[in-house]
Design a protein around this motif. Sequence first.
Motif, PDB file in Angstrom:
ATOM      1  N   TYR A 165     -46.483 -39.187 -45.927  1.00 14.21           N
ATOM      2  CA  TYR A 165     -47.149 -39.281 -47.234  1.00 14.21           C
ATOM      3  C   TYR A 165     -47.005 -40.693 -47.786  1.00 14.21           C
ATOM      4  N   LYS A 169     -49.996 -43.437 -48.304  1.00 12.35           N
ATOM      5  CA  LYS A 169     -50.267 -43.871 -49.674  1.00 12.35           C
ATOM      6  C   LYS A 169     -50.169 -45.385 -49.791  1.00 12.35           C
ATOM      7  N   HIS A 232     -48.313 -49.163 -60.040  1.00  9.13           N
ATOM      8  CA  HIS A 232     -47.066 -49.205 -59.286  1.00  9.13           C
ATOM      9  C   HIS A 232     -46.756 -47.892 -58.569  1.00  9.13           C
ATOM     10  N   SER A 233     -47.665 -46.925 -58.638  1.00 10.32           N
ATOM     11  CA  SER A 233     -47.280 -45.572 -58.227  1.00 10.32           C
ATOM     12  C   SER A 233     -46.967 -45.441 -56.737  1.00 10.32           C
ATOM     13  N   ASP A 237     -42.486 -44.294 -53.878  1.00 12.86           N
ATOM     14  CA  ASP A 237     -42.615 -43.515 -52.648  1.00 12.86           C
ATOM     15  C   ASP A 237     -42.269 -44.361 -51.433  1.00 12.86           C
ATOM     16  N   TYR A 291     -41.274 -50.978 -69.394  1.00 12.83           N
ATOM     17  CA  TYR A 291     -41.468 -49.665 -68.782  1.00 12.83           C
ATOM     18  C   TYR A 291     -40.604 -49.522 -67.533  1.00 12.83           C
ATOM     19  N   VAL A 295     -37.685 -46.756 -67.181  1.00 11.90           N
ATOM     20  CA  VAL A 295     -37.809 -45.696 -66.191  1.00 11.90           C
ATOM     21  C   VAL A 295     -36.684 -45.800 -65.145  1.00 11.90           C
ATOM     22  N   TYR A 308     -37.854 -49.123 -59.188  1.00  5.16           N
ATOM     23  CA  TYR A 308     -38.459 -49.331 -60.503  1.00  5.16           C
ATOM     24  C   TYR A 308     -37.995 -50.640 -61.133  1.00  5.16           C
TER      25      TYR A 308
ATOM     26  N   ASP B 113     -39.720 -38.931 -66.186  1.00  4.60           N
ATOM     27  CA  ASP B 113     -40.094 -37.615 -65.662  1.00  4.60           C
ATOM     28  C   ASP B 113     -41.526 -37.236 -66.012  1.00  4.60           C
ATOM     29  N   ASP B 116     -44.228 -41.065 -65.926  1.00  4.11           N
ATOM     30  CA  ASP B 116     -44.393 -41.735 -64.641  1.00  4.11           C
ATOM     31  C   ASP B 116     -44.546 -40.760 -63.500  1.00  4.11           C
ATOM     32  N   TRP B 117     -43.737 -39.688 -63.508  1.00  3.57           N
ATOM     33  CA  TRP B 117     -43.765 -38.817 -62.339  1.00  3.57           C
ATOM     34  C   TRP B 117     -44.785 -37.705 -62.463  1.00  3.57           C
ATOM     35  N   HIS B 121     -47.781 -40.019 -61.330  1.00  7.41           N
ATOM     36  CA  HIS B 121     -47.619 -39.884 -59.873  1.00  7.41           C
ATOM     37  C   HIS B 121     -48.216 -38.575 -59.382  1.00  7.41           C
TER      38      HIS B 121
END
Lengths: 501, 197
Positions: A165, A169, A232-233, A237, A291, A295, A308, B113, B116-117, B121
């Motif tokens: 995954y 991605k 940044h998603s 991962d 952010y 996070v 992060y 949570d 972002d997630w 996400h």
Amino acid sequence: MDFITNPLNLVIFFPLVGVLALLFIPSDRKNALRWTALLASLVTFGLSIWMLTLFDKANPDLQLTLDLPWIQVAGWNIHYNVGIDGLSILLVLLTTFLTPISILSTWTAVEERVKDFMLFFLLLEVGMSGVFLAQDLFLFYIFWEFTLVPMYFLIGIWGGPRRIYAAIKFFLYTMAGSILMLIAILWLGIHQGTFSVPELMLKGGIPADIQLWLFLAFAAAFAIKVPMWPLHSWLPDAHVEAPTAGSVILAGVLLKMGTYGFVRFNIPLFPEAAVKATPWIALLAVIGIIYGAWVSYAQKDVKKLVAYSSVSHLGFVMLGLFALNSQGIQGGILQMINHGLSTGALFLLVGMIYEQTHTREMAVYGGLWKITPVFGSIMLIVALSSMGLPGLNGFVGEFTILLGAFGSAAIGSPWYAGVAATGVIMAAVYILYMFQKMFLGPEGPIVGEARQHGHPLRDLNWREIVTIAPLLVFIFWIGLYPKPFFELMAPAVEKLLAVLH
Amino acid sequence: MVLAGLSLLGGALNLPFDGFHTLGHWLEHTLEEVEALPLDLEVAGLSTLLALLAIFFSWLIYGRKPLEAGQKDPLKKPLGFIFTGMENKWFVDEGYWAVFLDRYVDIGRFLADVIDWRFWHDWFHDKVIAGTYNWLSRTVLNLRVDQQGIDAFFNGLGELTKRTSTGLRRWQNGFVRSYALAVLLGVVVILGYLLIK
């Protein structure tokens, strides 16, 4: 002959000699494979030092250049064009420096398919050096896309449970942005008649509205790579699933390809659009700083925390670059190096403890400093460097960036720098929280568990200390005496600024 | 003790005399120029004086006769609630935690949570982008357009041909007498047409 003897080409392509040698070594002779790969990357590092001695730091122009006609069909004018200047030399050195360190870190961590791993790793180095040295947009694009392939396999084969995954991605996300850049590159090639970056800079004269579109197309590719908030998603991962050495290179070098792209292409090729876009980019950068730091603090997985934190740190780099003044850009470039050193070291250290415990949950750790004093002390130094403690490298970069952003005419308001400065404190919050959770306080459950299983946690061994020590040298060097590093880039930065005015 | 030593060093680094003032010079590269501040005797002298006084008083109270464990502090009675407040650092830590730090943690968790997630996400990337792509690919294009659209159309054509030929097969039965009948009927029709015309 020129092609082979050019120092830059030697730096780019020497790892291929290692690849060739690896092919002749049987797959089950793991140590021979490791030593060969390490040796190849060390020779490459040596070649890059030789390149540094040939580099004239007072000269703001591209040096050691090689420009050969390559593909010339129906008016298309594609050259094999490489060159180095103050904007890229530190990044090339960072690449050749981090590669042997990463290979050394895999000595016991990678036991399966060692041959393939080393092959991909050396191929990755070719791509990364190529990205920083290419001066023809077409050639740049080839190297840029090429880096995706080895990284895709490094994550996809040697990664964690959700590696497929994460690998897909990473690949698709990056490629989606790159396609927009490719279209912009084609536009430049058709309308300006050349793909050569220096020629495009001389030519200029792109209408302002088209500049803005081209700027955005290039920015799409680079902003994803950096990654700028909110693109940044893919990063958490990729980082969580990647093997340690992959994370080190990903954070240390691959992300810098994005920030480098902004300095090398976006700012000089589309100066008017860059000035126009500056407040927006600065805004995204500041959001990213805050952010990312916030996070980070809430993460339970230490690798995710470091991932992060990169969003936050790279926000500083972007803010510096788009201050569009000498301090900001110099600070931004130096901070790219700093982030490569500190975050690279953080990932290495996390990997070293993970190798023993196979968990990255911070909650199960605690009191490690007493059990592993060397590990704890090195972690403390690296953590302090990452949060920008004066005397260590991070401080010099962040301070210079904030100084540049504060007085930047392009950004237009000192508020950006003001808000960004709180990011420094927030970095201290998540880093010290991590250190406290893992290294101070009472022994965590994992410590007793390891003891019960007959493998009590051990301190760093000599190989691990040798792996991390070179990073510490530079963490202190840049922190205490950054002048030689600034001197390498200063003339090229002044030249870049002259384009803007 | 370590902190005391380091602060001595830190202070000494920037003593405003020639040869010292190292910090100022160190930052010169980035700051471009640093003003060498003259020694402010009022500020420096006053604070030194206060510090010396405090050292003297605390020596008077505690220094000559160190406290036994469990012994009450001699200042507790005369100072009253001020002492209790000071002993608990005026509850500054607790207040600070409740007002700022707990909120900081809450916002951090919310961003990490929820925003972002779960939102960015899981929902936006995995569900909206990847999900839409999968839906377009599997449901819309593969199932509806390809299987139930294009495939169905051509399969339908095939089916139509098959049915038509099944119908026609009844006529093509191989008996010469039926063909002769058909020829006869045709002749009658053509002749009839010609005659009537």
